[in-house]
Motif scaffolding. Structure first.
Motif, PDB file in Angstrom:
ATOM      1  N   GLU A   1      -5.762   2.642   5.144  1.00  0.00           N
ATOM      2  CA  GLU A   1      -6.058   1.414   4.403  1.00  0.00           C
ATOM      3  C   GLU A   1      -5.118   0.282   4.823  1.00  0.00           C
ATOM      4  O   GLU A   1      -5.554  -0.853   5.046  1.00  0.00           O
TER       5      GLU A   1
ATOM      6  N   ASP B   1      -3.811   6.227   2.655  1.00  0.00           N
ATOM      7  CA  ASP B   1      -3.132   4.955   2.397  1.00  0.00           C
ATOM      8  C   ASP B   1      -2.734   4.269   3.700  1.00  0.00           C
ATOM      9  O   ASP B   1      -2.830   3.049   3.831  1.00  0.00           O
TER      10      ASP B   1
ATOM     11  N   VAL C   1       0.818  -1.213   0.000  1.00  0.00           N
ATOM     12  CA  VAL C   1       0.000   0.000   0.000  1.00  0.00           C
ATOM     13  C   VAL C   1       0.858   1.272   0.000  1.00  0.00           C
ATOM     14  O   VAL C   1       0.537   2.237  -0.684  1.00  0.00           O
TER      15      VAL C   1
END
Length: 180
Positions: A57, A54, A40
């Motif tokens: 996530e 990000d 990621v």
């Protein structure tokens, strides 16, 4: 739609602390964590900054992959890396944490780009209401780990925190009633 600033940049030193903690759990977890974050975010460097959307996530994926308890340990590791003297009071530590949460992000117009920890302490009674606000970007078990380590690190030496999940009120995303 998130209520945090997905484009703010997050400090890599705290991401790195979580990765290293996974190594304490097991070398397999560390490898898996490194691979997930790399997927990621790319290679993690403690001196670099990473897009918060990000980062959120990656933490979410990691929680799904390694589990709630392991992510809680990641939160504990982050609280352990806080650059505070171990001899400050719990109240002082939470006040510093509130300032740190503002400093671990950059490139945002928001005061708390990733949200903030919530805390209402009664240290004399050894109880508190601890959580995170609705803008919080990272997983709930991570927050639980941070609060657990804050009490263990800055509370009384015999502290044994017990966190009972409670119904969020006002601007809280999640919250615990805590005794120690």
């Amino acid at each position: 739609m998130s209520r945090y600033d997905e484009d703010a940049l997050a400090d890599g030193q705290y991401i790195n602390a979580v990765i290293e903690t996974m190594g304490e759990v097991s070398p397999i977890f560390e490898k898996k964590t490194r691979e997930m974050f790399k997927e990621v975010l790319g290679d993690i460097d403690a001196d670099e900054w990473y897009r918060l959307g990000d980062v959120a996530e990656a933490y979410s994926r990691l929680t799904d992959e390694v589990g709630v308890q392991t992510m809680k340990q990641g939160g504990e590791a982050s609280a352990q890396t806080l650059p505070y003297s171990d001899d400050i009071s719990l109240e002082e530590a939470y006040d510093k944490l509130d300032k740190t949460v503002q400093e671990v992000y950059q490139d945002s117009d928001m005061k708390y780009p990733g949200g903030r920890y919530t805390y209402d302490l009664d240290t004399a009674a050894r109880e508190a209401r601890l959580g995170a606000d609705k803008n919080w970007a990272l997983p709930k078990p991570f927050v639980k780990g941070v609060h657990t380590r804050m009490i263990n690190r800055f509370g009384p030496t015999d502290a044994n925190p017990h966190l009972e999940e409670s119904e969020p009120e006002g601007d809280e995303k999640f919250v615990w009633e805590v005794t120690w």
